[in-house]
Design an enzyme around this catalytic site. Structure first.
Site, PDB file in Angstrom:
ATOM      1  N   HIS A  78       0.831  -1.210   0.000  1.00 20.85           N
ATOM      2  CA  HIS A  78       0.000   0.000   0.000  1.00 20.85           C
ATOM      3  C   HIS A  78       0.863   1.258   0.000  1.00 20.85           C
ATOM      4  O   HIS A  78       0.557   2.229  -0.702  1.00 20.85           O
ATOM      5  CB  HIS A  78      -0.948   0.008   1.201  1.00 20.85           C
ATOM      6  CG  HIS A  78      -1.931  -1.111   1.192  1.00 20.85           C
ATOM      7  ND1 HIS A  78      -2.776  -1.375   2.258  1.00 20.85           N
ATOM      8  CD2 HIS A  78      -2.215  -2.058   0.257  1.00 20.85           C
ATOM      9  CE1 HIS A  78      -3.532  -2.426   1.966  1.00 20.85           C
ATOM     10  NE2 HIS A  78      -3.205  -2.851   0.767  1.00 20.85           N
ATOM     11  N   HIS A 241      -9.172  -2.009  -5.363  1.00 25.14           N
ATOM     12  CA  HIS A 241      -8.105  -2.325  -4.420  1.00 25.14           C
ATOM     13  C   HIS A 241      -7.086  -3.267  -5.056  1.00 25.14           C
ATOM     14  O   HIS A 241      -5.890  -3.194  -4.754  1.00 25.14           O
ATOM     15  CB  HIS A 241      -8.635  -2.945  -3.127  1.00 25.14           C
ATOM     16  CG  HIS A 241      -7.540  -3.132  -2.117  1.00 25.14           C
ATOM     17  ND1 HIS A 241      -7.015  -2.088  -1.391  1.00 25.14           N
ATOM     18  CD2 HIS A 241      -6.806  -4.224  -1.779  1.00 25.14           C
ATOM     19  CE1 HIS A 241      -6.026  -2.527  -0.638  1.00 25.14           C
ATOM     20  NE2 HIS A 241      -5.876  -3.828  -0.854  1.00 25.14           N
ATOM     21  N   ASP A 245      -3.143  -2.617  -5.164  1.00 28.68           N
ATOM     22  CA  ASP A 245      -2.122  -3.596  -4.791  1.00 28.68           C
ATOM     23  C   ASP A 245      -1.137  -3.838  -5.936  1.00 28.68           C
ATOM     24  O   ASP A 245       0.087  -3.899  -5.720  1.00 28.68           O
ATOM     25  CB  ASP A 245      -2.780  -4.934  -4.434  1.00 28.68           C
ATOM     26  CG  ASP A 245      -3.222  -5.012  -2.980  1.00 28.68           C
ATOM     27  OD1 ASP A 245      -2.868  -4.117  -2.184  1.00 28.68           O
ATOM     28  OD2 ASP A 245      -3.919  -5.978  -2.637  1.00 28.68           O
ATOM     29  N   HIS A 268      -0.302 -10.997  -5.156  1.00 31.87           N
ATOM     30  CA  HIS A 268       1.068 -10.562  -4.889  1.00 31.87           C
ATOM     31  C   HIS A 268       2.099 -11.515  -5.489  1.00 31.87           C
ATOM     32  O   HIS A 268       3.103 -11.085  -6.067  1.00 31.87           O
ATOM     33  CB  HIS A 268       1.289 -10.439  -3.380  1.00 31.87           C
ATOM     34  CG  HIS A 268       0.302  -9.543  -2.700  1.00 31.87           C
ATOM     35  ND1 HIS A 268       0.196  -8.203  -2.994  1.00 31.87           N
ATOM     36  CD2 HIS A 268      -0.627  -9.790  -1.746  1.00 31.87           C
ATOM     37  CE1 HIS A 268      -0.757  -7.666  -2.244  1.00 31.87           C
ATOM     38  NE2 HIS A 268      -1.267  -8.615  -1.484  1.00 31.87           N
TER      39      HIS A 268
END
Length: 307
Positions: A78, A241, A245, A268
């Site tokens: 973030h 979001h 990310d 991720h």
């Protein structure tokens, strides 16, 4: 010349880590040109620097973790997203624990910190990683498949498609595209919060995760609805979001990208695999700068306006 950027003065924040739940102090400090973004564990007897690179990522379970010699910092995405959105090239980040504070669960608090410190230009050319040919990573097949891709593009745009079988998520946009040339990061992306499901909380906490999570720093959903009293900040906050990310994960390459990123059910781990796949092909990218700011893609030259 399109110049590098840092902040004018130092700024501080205190919060808790999303997964570890530890209290942590964060200090953002200006850094000289060509420093890059460097996390520094100042709680250790001898402080340890962890420069941001794609190779410094050592764990991608529910967050991006970077390490140097066994010393780590968790949940950097973030803050890295805020740096990417504001075009910050050089920054020292002092931290007193092994996890970046979650603050409100989005990047907006980090944007506020950086803007309150003042974003300033530096007399050195801003360096970009320009993608020259498509690079893709895939995992799984059919309905369980997921992928992420980088393609050549004179600018930076991201398109993300999510796939959650949940009524509250299904009622929002499952796909979002954001282009730095036409959108405004601080307005369109930065306020999108992380989200989680009550059915997963017990399992996560039994494994030492989400210890600091709450309705104050995440969107929480039961089997049917959003439990936060104030609802959503964006109609398509879940997909946004994921864009937030991805911007943070991809900025771990150390420079802003000139590319079109697209992904389906990525996360991720896959975002880092994509960076490593790009770097493994020397003919797939080049490092460039712009002697004349007018030749740079739209959206990179202007300093972000406070909202």
């Amino acid at each position: 010349m399109l110049e590098q950027r840092t902040i004018k003065t130092l700024t501080k924040a205190v919060g808790v880590g999303l997964h570890g739940g530890q209290r942590v102090e964060l200090t953002l400090r200006p850094a000289p040109a060509d420093t890059g973004i460097v996390f520094r564990r100042v709680d250790l007897p001898v402080p340890v620097d962890i420069p941001v690179t794609a190779e410094s990522v050592t764990d991608t379970r529910l967050a991006s973790t970077i390490s140097n010699g066994g010393v780590k910092v968790n949940t950097v995405e973030h803050l890295m997203s805020a740096c990417a959105g504001l075009g910050i090239d050089n920054l020292y980040i002092d931290i007193t624990a092994e996890e970046v504070p979650i603050l409100d669960g989005s990047a907006s608090s980090f944007v506020y910190l950086l803007q309150s410190a003042g974003v300033v230009k530096q007399r050195a050319p801003k360096k970009f990683v320009r993608v020259l040919k498509p690079v893709e990573v895939r995992e799984g097949e059919g309905a369980q498949g997921k992928w992420a891709r980088l393609e050549p593009y004179h600018g930076y745009k991201l398109r993300f498609q999510i796939d959650f079988a949940h009524p509250a998520v299904d009622s929002t946009g499952q796909s979002v595209e954001f282009d730095m040339s036409t959108g405004v990061y601080t307005r369109d992306i930065a306020r999108a919060r992380t989200f989680g499901f009550t059915k997963d909380v017990e399992y996560m906490r039994s494994h030492g995760l989400a210890m600091g999570g709450s309705l104050e720093n995440a969107i929480v959903l039961d089997d049917y609805r959003v439990l936060n009293a104030d609802g959503l900040r964006y109609d398509d906050e879940f997909a946004k979001h994921k864009i937030l990310d991805a911007m943070g994960d991809l900025f771990l390459i150390g420079h802003p990208l000139l590319a079109a990123y697209s992904a389906y059910r990525s996360g991720h781990a896959m975002n880092n695999q994509l960076l490593r796949a790009l770097l493994a092909q020397p003919d797939a990218y080049e490092i460039v700068s712009f002697d004349n700011e007018r030749n740079a893609p739209k959206g990179f030259g202007e300093l972000a306006v406070q909202w």
